[in-house]
Design a protein around this motif. Structure first.
Motif, PDB file in Angstrom:
ATOM      1  N   PRO A   1      43.263  33.927  47.639  1.00  0.00           N
ATOM      2  CA  PRO A   1      41.848  33.714  47.983  1.00  0.00           C
ATOM      3  C   PRO A   1      41.581  33.732  49.480  1.00  0.00           C
ATOM      4  O   PRO A   1      42.471  33.503  50.297  1.00  0.00           O
ATOM      5  CB  PRO A   1      41.555  32.328  47.389  1.00  0.00           C
ATOM      6  N   GLY A   2      40.350  33.987  49.811  1.00  0.00           N
ATOM      7  CA  GLY A   2      39.917  33.966  51.205  1.00  0.00           C
ATOM      8  C   GLY A   2      38.407  34.013  51.265  1.00  0.00           C
ATOM      9  O   GLY A   2      37.778  34.745  50.486  1.00  0.00           O
ATOM     10  N   GLU A   3      37.841  33.252  52.147  1.00  0.00           N
ATOM     11  CA  GLU A   3      36.381  33.215  52.252  1.00  0.00           C
ATOM     12  C   GLU A   3      35.814  34.590  52.567  1.00  0.00           C
ATOM     13  O   GLU A   3      34.780  34.997  52.024  1.00  0.00           O
ATOM     14  CB  GLU A   3      35.966  32.211  53.327  1.00  0.00           C
ATOM     15  N   SER A   4      36.504  35.343  53.431  1.00  0.00           N
ATOM     16  CA  SER A   4      36.017  36.675  53.790  1.00  0.00           C
ATOM     17  C   SER A   4      36.158  37.664  52.637  1.00  0.00           C
ATOM     18  O   SER A   4      35.538  38.729  52.654  1.00  0.00           O
ATOM     19  CB  SER A   4      36.772  37.205  55.014  1.00  0.00           C
ATOM     20  N   GLU A   5      36.973  37.319  51.635  1.00  0.00           N
ATOM     21  CA  GLU A   5      37.151  38.175  50.461  1.00  0.00           C
ATOM     22  C   GLU A   5      36.313  37.691  49.284  1.00  0.00           C
ATOM     23  O   GLU A   5      36.500  38.150  48.157  1.00  0.00           O
ATOM     24  CB  GLU A   5      38.630  38.246  50.063  1.00  0.00           C
ATOM     25  N   GLY A   6      35.417  36.743  49.505  1.00  0.00           N
ATOM     26  CA  GLY A   6      34.441  36.367  48.486  1.00  0.00           C
ATOM     27  C   GLY A   6      34.738  35.128  47.681  1.00  0.00           C
ATOM     28  O   GLY A   6      33.878  34.654  46.932  1.00  0.00           O
ATOM     29  N   ALA A   7      35.939  34.593  47.778  1.00  0.00           N
ATOM     30  CA  ALA A   7      36.293  33.365  47.058  1.00  0.00           C
ATOM     31  C   ALA A   7      37.234  32.568  47.941  1.00  0.00           C
ATOM     32  O   ALA A   7      38.376  32.977  48.175  1.00  0.00           O
ATOM     33  CB  ALA A   7      36.944  33.673  45.714  1.00  0.00           C
ATOM     34  N   ALA A   8      36.768  31.442  48.440  1.00  0.00           N
ATOM     35  CA  ALA A   8      37.550  30.669  49.409  1.00  0.00           C
ATOM     36  C   ALA A   8      38.725  29.956  48.776  1.00  0.00           C
ATOM     37  O   ALA A   8      39.692  29.609  49.462  1.00  0.00           O
ATOM     38  CB  ALA A   8      36.652  29.663  50.118  1.00  0.00           C
TER      39      ALA A   8
ATOM     40  N   GLY B   1      39.592  44.992  45.696  1.00  0.00           N
ATOM     41  CA  GLY B   1      39.481  44.693  44.274  1.00  0.00           C
ATOM     42  C   GLY B   1      40.596  45.236  43.419  1.00  0.00           C
ATOM     43  O   GLY B   1      40.408  45.490  42.225  1.00  0.00           O
ATOM     44  N   GLY B   2      41.789  45.433  44.008  1.00  0.00           N
ATOM     45  CA  GLY B   2      42.953  45.797  43.202  1.00  0.00           C
ATOM     46  C   GLY B   2      43.328  47.265  43.254  1.00  0.00           C
ATOM     47  O   GLY B   2      42.960  48.018  44.163  1.00  0.00           O
ATOM     48  N   ILE B   3      44.074  47.690  42.233  1.00  0.00           N
ATOM     49  CA  ILE B   3      44.605  49.047  42.150  1.00  0.00           C
ATOM     50  C   ILE B   3      43.483  50.082  42.133  1.00  0.00           C
ATOM     51  O   ILE B   3      43.538  51.104  42.823  1.00  0.00           O
ATOM     52  CB  ILE B   3      45.471  49.209  40.889  1.00  0.00           C
ATOM     53  N   THR B   4      42.443  49.827  41.360  1.00  0.00           N
ATOM     54  CA  THR B   4      41.340  50.795  41.249  1.00  0.00           C
ATOM     55  C   THR B   4      40.692  51.037  42.599  1.00  0.00           C
ATOM     56  O   THR B   4      40.470  52.190  42.999  1.00  0.00           O
ATOM     57  CB  THR B   4      40.296  50.302  40.239  1.00  0.00           C
ATOM     58  N   GLY B   5      40.406  49.971  43.324  1.00  0.00           N
ATOM     59  CA  GLY B   5      39.836  50.119  44.661  1.00  0.00           C
ATOM     60  C   GLY B   5      40.781  50.828  45.608  1.00  0.00           C
ATOM     61  O   GLY B   5      40.346  51.616  46.466  1.00  0.00           O
ATOM     62  N   ALA B   6      42.075  50.568  45.466  1.00  0.00           N
ATOM     63  CA  ALA B   6      43.065  51.223  46.319  1.00  0.00           C
ATOM     64  C   ALA B   6      43.081  52.727  46.072  1.00  0.00           C
ATOM     65  O   ALA B   6      43.157  53.524  47.022  1.00  0.00           O
ATOM     66  CB  ALA B   6      44.451  50.636  46.059  1.00  0.00           C
ATOM     67  N   LEU B   7      43.013  53.144  44.814  1.00  0.00           N
ATOM     68  CA  LEU B   7      42.993  54.576  44.499  1.00  0.00           C
ATOM     69  C   LEU B   7      41.779  55.251  45.126  1.00  0.00           C
ATOM     70  O   LEU B   7      41.874  56.376  45.643  1.00  0.00           O
ATOM     71  CB  LEU B   7      42.974  54.777  42.984  1.00  0.00           C
ATOM     72  N   GLN B   8      40.658  54.570  45.107  1.00  0.00           N
ATOM     73  CA  GLN B   8      39.442  55.128  45.700  1.00  0.00           C
ATOM     74  C   GLN B   8      39.573  55.261  47.213  1.00  0.00           C
ATOM     75  O   GLN B   8      39.150  56.275  47.792  1.00  0.00           O
ATOM     76  CB  GLN B   8      38.247  54.248  45.333  1.00  0.00           C
TER      77      GLN B   8
ATOM     78  N   VAL C   1      31.463  40.012  41.648  1.00  0.00           N
ATOM     79  CA  VAL C   1      32.728  39.275  41.562  1.00  0.00           C
ATOM     80  C   VAL C   1      33.482  39.484  42.872  1.00  0.00           C
ATOM     81  O   VAL C   1      33.556  40.597  43.393  1.00  0.00           O
ATOM     82  CB  VAL C   1      33.581  39.771  40.375  1.00  0.00           C
ATOM     83  N   ALA C   2      34.027  38.415  43.426  1.00  0.00           N
ATOM     84  CA  ALA C   2      34.757  38.503  44.691  1.00  0.00           C
ATOM     85  C   ALA C   2      35.887  39.523  44.577  1.00  0.00           C
ATOM     86  O   ALA C   2      36.607  39.545  43.574  1.00  0.00           O
ATOM     87  CB  ALA C   2      35.330  37.147  45.068  1.00  0.00           C
ATOM     88  N   PRO C   3      36.056  40.377  45.587  1.00  0.00           N
ATOM     89  CA  PRO C   3      37.132  41.378  45.524  1.00  0.00           C
ATOM     90  C   PRO C   3      38.510  40.775  45.268  1.00  0.00           C
ATOM     91  O   PRO C   3      39.301  41.350  44.513  1.00  0.00           O
ATOM     92  CB  PRO C   3      37.063  42.044  46.899  1.00  0.00           C
ATOM     93  N   CYS C   4      38.801  39.616  45.887  1.00  0.00           N
ATOM     94  CA  CYS C   4      40.128  39.029  45.687  1.00  0.00           C
ATOM     95  C   CYS C   4      40.304  38.525  44.254  1.00  0.00           C
ATOM     96  O   CYS C   4      41.416  38.539  43.719  1.00  0.00           O
ATOM     97  CB  CYS C   4      40.398  37.917  46.698  1.00  0.00           C
ATOM     98  N   ALA C   5      39.209  38.069  43.623  1.00  0.00           N
ATOM     99  CA  ALA C   5      39.276  37.662  42.216  1.00  0.00           C
ATOM    100  C   ALA C   5      39.423  38.889  41.321  1.00  0.00           C
ATOM    101  O   ALA C   5      40.255  38.909  40.399  1.00  0.00           O
ATOM    102  CB  ALA C   5      38.029  36.869  41.844  1.00  0.00           C
TER     103      ALA C   5
END
Length: 351
Positions: A46-53, A264-271, A87-91
């Motif tokens: 988690p991280g505040e800058s990633e949407g969920a502290a 937001g995970g693998i999908t975001g990484a592929l993009q 939804v927070a990217p880190c979540a």
């Protein structure tokens, strides 16, 4: 499908200090998705800058999102709907990598093969946080001699100013004389444009290979000025969270650093990978405070990247997970079905 959540506190072997503060441990959220036969694993750092502290906040967001009817067989659809639902990217990263892990296990392939990537051949860098020259003198032998690492990422951007940055880097250079190490610098947005220009020129004369995030997120308007006549390649990190950020800055940077927790995970990484390559940019992958579960997922997409920084699990005391081994300086994906990350049996017996 059944979704389960578990929060685990992780203690760092060495506290990590960057321009925004210091952290010696944190609680991460682990997500498992089960179809009755196979189980996929994911992780939130988690991280505040990633949407969920906090891990708890990430879990609440995922529980709310997953309470709606979803086609969990399609990570791309889930990723799109989760982003639309804020939804927070880190979540989201935890759910997304768990779904890809499950998909690869059902198919019977290692995730890197399912995605069509080769195994990585690029060594990972090991990160050393901002510290005094005395601390660096104590820490560096433990990294370079014990782990036989030859690629360092040096965190700069000290709140004490660029003279403190220079003093620390000079200590690193003392070891550069004894070991054939490659050095790159991450300022984490700790410099203003004048300091960044000065430091890049200074570092270019001292065997630095590139500089990451020299300017604070939000100050991208200064990138054109810094990019012109730059003495070192510039990579952006916090300034590039999703693939759609790349066209905004592609003319003024040399590369982008993707992180599963940001996109937001693998999908975001592929993009991000496909978009960066379309713009002719270099690519790298980094990490936050993640265990071997998330690092294994990251390793699955690292085979075509130019630079690797997947080392956070190596700084845990202990890492409760496994599946992302360091082999000849390379974080190596598993040959088992899925991304390979899982909890250690010794840890599960204690929980």
């Amino acid at each position: 499908m059944q979704i389960n959540y578990q929060i685990v506190y992780l203690k760092k072997l060495f506290p990590l200090r960057i321009s925004r503060g210091v952290r010696d441990g944190q609680s991460n959220l682990f997500v498992s998705v089960t179809d009755g036969t196979h189980t996929g694993w994911g992780e939130t750092s988690p991280g505040e800058s990633e949407g969920a502290a906090t891990a708890e906040e990430a879990q609440v967001q995922l529980e709310r999102f997953c309470s709606t009817e979803l086609n969990m067989n399609s990570p791309f659809t889930v990723h799109r709907l989760a982003r639309q639902s804020k939804v927070a990217p880190c979540a989201l990263a935890a759910l997304d990598m768990a779904l890809w892990d499950l998909k690869a296990k059902k198919a019977g392939f290692p995730l890197y093969q399912l995605l069509g990537f080769p195994k990585p051949k690029v060594p990972t860098s090991i990160t050393i946080g901002i510290m005094s020259p005395e601390e660096a003198r104590e820490r560096l032998p433990l990294i370079l001699e014990k782990q036989e690492i030859r690629t360092l990422k040096v965190k700069l951007g000290s709140t004490e100013g660029i003279e403190a940055d220079k003093a620390m880097y000079q200590e690193v250079m003392q070891y550069h004389k004894k070991y054939p190490i490659s050095i790159r610098v991450d300022a984490n947005g700790g410099w203003n444009v004048e300091d960044a220009q000065h430091m890049m020129s200074w570092l270019a004369q001292r065997d630095c290979t590139y500089v990451e995030q020299p300017l604070k997120e939000g100050n991208e308007k200064d990138l054109p000025y810094l990019f012109k006549n730059r003495p070192l390649p510039i990579f952006i990190d916090e300034s590039c969270r999703f693939a759609e950020d790349i066209p905004k800055w592609a003319e003024y940077v040399d590369g982008v650093n993707l992180k599963l927790m940001k996109c937001g995970g693998i999908t975001g990484a592929l993009q991000i990978i496909s978009t960066a390559k379309a713009f002719g940019l270099k690519t790298m992958i980094g990490c936050m405070g993640e265990t071997s579960i998330s690092i294994a997922a990251g390793a699955s997409v690292s085979g075509m990247l130019d630079h690797i920084d997947l080392d956070s699990h190596l700084n845990l005391n202990p890492d409760p997970c496994e599946g992302a081994p360091l082999v000849n300086e390379i974080i190596t994906p598993s040959e088992n079905a899925g991304h390979g990350g899982r909890f250690r049996q010794s840890f599960l017996s204690l929980t």
